[in-house]
Design an enzyme around this catalytic site. Structure first.
Site, PDB file in Angstrom:
ATOM      1  N   SER A 106      17.113 -17.844  16.954  1.00  0.00           N
ATOM      2  CA  SER A 106      17.659 -19.190  16.740  1.00  0.00           C
ATOM      3  C   SER A 106      18.592 -19.234  15.533  1.00  0.00           C
ATOM      4  CB  SER A 106      16.517 -20.189  16.527  1.00  0.00           C
ATOM      5  OG  SER A 106      15.603 -20.142  17.596  1.00  0.00           O
TER       6      SER A 106
HETATM    7  N1  SAH Z   1      11.428 -17.303  17.394  1.00  0.00           N
HETATM    8  C1  SAH Z   1      12.309 -16.272  17.894  1.00  0.00           C
HETATM    9  C2  SAH Z   1      13.336 -16.777  18.887  1.00  0.00           C
HETATM   10  C3  SAH Z   1      12.722 -17.077  20.169  1.00  0.00           C
HETATM   11  S1  SAH Z   1      13.747 -17.133  21.593  1.00  0.00           S
HETATM   12  C4  SAH Z   1      13.000 -15.530  16.783  1.00  0.00           C
HETATM   13  O1  SAH Z   1      12.826 -15.889  15.621  1.00  0.00           O
HETATM   14  O2  SAH Z   1      13.702 -14.549  17.084  1.00  0.00           O
HETATM   15  C5  SAH Z   1      12.471 -17.598  22.718  1.00  0.00           C
HETATM   16  C6  SAH Z   1      11.449 -16.528  23.015  1.00  0.00           C
HETATM   17  O3  SAH Z   1      10.456 -17.116  23.844  1.00  0.00           O
HETATM   18  C7  SAH Z   1      12.008 -15.346  23.800  1.00  0.00           C
HETATM   19  O4  SAH Z   1      11.696 -14.158  23.136  1.00  0.00           O
HETATM   20  C8  SAH Z   1      11.294 -15.428  25.135  1.00  0.00           C
HETATM   21  O5  SAH Z   1      11.017 -14.165  25.731  1.00  0.00           O
HETATM   22  C9  SAH Z   1      10.006 -16.140  24.749  1.00  0.00           C
HETATM   23  N2  SAH Z   1       9.319 -16.812  25.852  1.00  0.00           N
HETATM   24  C10 SAH Z   1       9.846 -17.443  26.926  1.00  0.00           C
HETATM   25  N3  SAH Z   1       8.873 -17.942  27.706  1.00  0.00           N
HETATM   26  C11 SAH Z   1       7.697 -17.612  27.112  1.00  0.00           C
HETATM   27  C12 SAH Z   1       6.338 -17.853  27.441  1.00  0.00           C
HETATM   28  N4  SAH Z   1       5.968 -18.533  28.534  1.00  0.00           N
HETATM   29  N5  SAH Z   1       5.393 -17.381  26.598  1.00  0.00           N
HETATM   30  C13 SAH Z   1       5.731 -16.683  25.474  1.00  0.00           C
HETATM   31  N6  SAH Z   1       7.005 -16.428  25.117  1.00  0.00           N
HETATM   32  C14 SAH Z   1       7.972 -16.891  25.928  1.00  0.00           C
END
Ligand code: SAH
Length: 211
Positions: A62
């Site tokens: 993000s």
């Molecule tokens: N907080 C992260 C950015 C997250 S992007 C950072 O600092 O880099 C969103 C993330 O959510 C992705 O890695 C994606 O794979 C994950 N995601 C999507 N659906 C999900 C689910 N149902 N359970 C766990 N993670 C999930």
């Protein structure tokens, strides 16, 4: 001070303070965590830019301001246990680790969970556990949580999250349909179990994926 230190300190001043982030704990945590170690090597020069970056598998780290806004709104205290949904690169988990007592972070893509574990494995970050799994279910074995931070777009707040939040606890999530943009929302759990929610602004996150 190297180039990354300078870029990080400019990020804090120009992207966070200048836009109204005032929580000194959040500002100093983001001033310390080496964001450039959480982005792909090819994008390292962009690590402190004012936008999200791809981290592989169609996912993104993000924008710094959005991380700061979420963590400031969550009012994380030093004794708090935090559930971080969507580990991704592990960057947000590393920042939260400096604000909270313990972080449980859940990621559904095993390759991302694995590399986040490697990055977070240094002895300086001993209070983060990265779990493989579906974050929509929360992390029942580790509940209750003082704070839940959701880093992917969700159409609604799941019952599991509400149940796993302590009374008085805070939940911050981008709520809305993935392709239409979402409203970053902060909710506080009342003693009767209901959530009091308020909107923080419009955002665009990758979707929380089911199945
Ligand atoms: N907080 C992260 C950015 C997250 S992007 C950072 O600092 O880099 C969103 C993330 O959510 C992705 O890695 C994606 O794979 C994950 N995601 C999507 N659906 C999900 C689910 N149902 N359970 C766990 N993670 C999930």
């Amino acid at each position: 001070m190297d180039g990354f230190d300078r870029a990080r300190s400019e990020m804090v001043d120009e992207q966070l303070r200048a836009r109204g982030i005032t929580d000194e704990r959040v500002l100093s945590a983001m001033g310390e965590v080496p964001r450039h170690e959480f982005v792909p090597a090819a994008l390292i020069r962009d690590a402190y830019s004012d936008h999200p970056l791809p981290i592989g598998d169609g996912q993104t780290i993000s924008q710094p301001y959005v991380v700061a806004l979420m963590l400031e709104s969550a009012q994380i205290g030093p004794d708090d246990v935090v559930l971080d949904i969507g580990t991704g690169s592990g960057y947000a988990a590393a920042v939260i680790a400096r604000l909270a007592r313990r972080v449980v972070s859940v990621e559904r893509i095993p390759a991302l969970a694995e590399s986040a574990r490697d990055r977070l494995g240094s002895p300086t970050v001993s209070n983060v556990t990265v779990l493989d799994g579906d974050g929509r279910l929360g992390a029942p074995a580790e509940a209750p949580f003082d704070v839940i931070v959701v880093a992917a777009a969700t159409p609604s707040i799941s019952d599991a999250w509400r149940d796993q939040l302590r009374p008085g606890g805070r939940l911050v999530a981008p709520i809305g349909r993935p392709s239409y943009g979402q409203t970053l929302t902060c909710c506080v759990k009342r003693p009767d179990g209901a959530l009091d929610c308020s909107a923080l602004g419009g955002v665009a996150f990758v979707p929380l994926i089911g199945g």
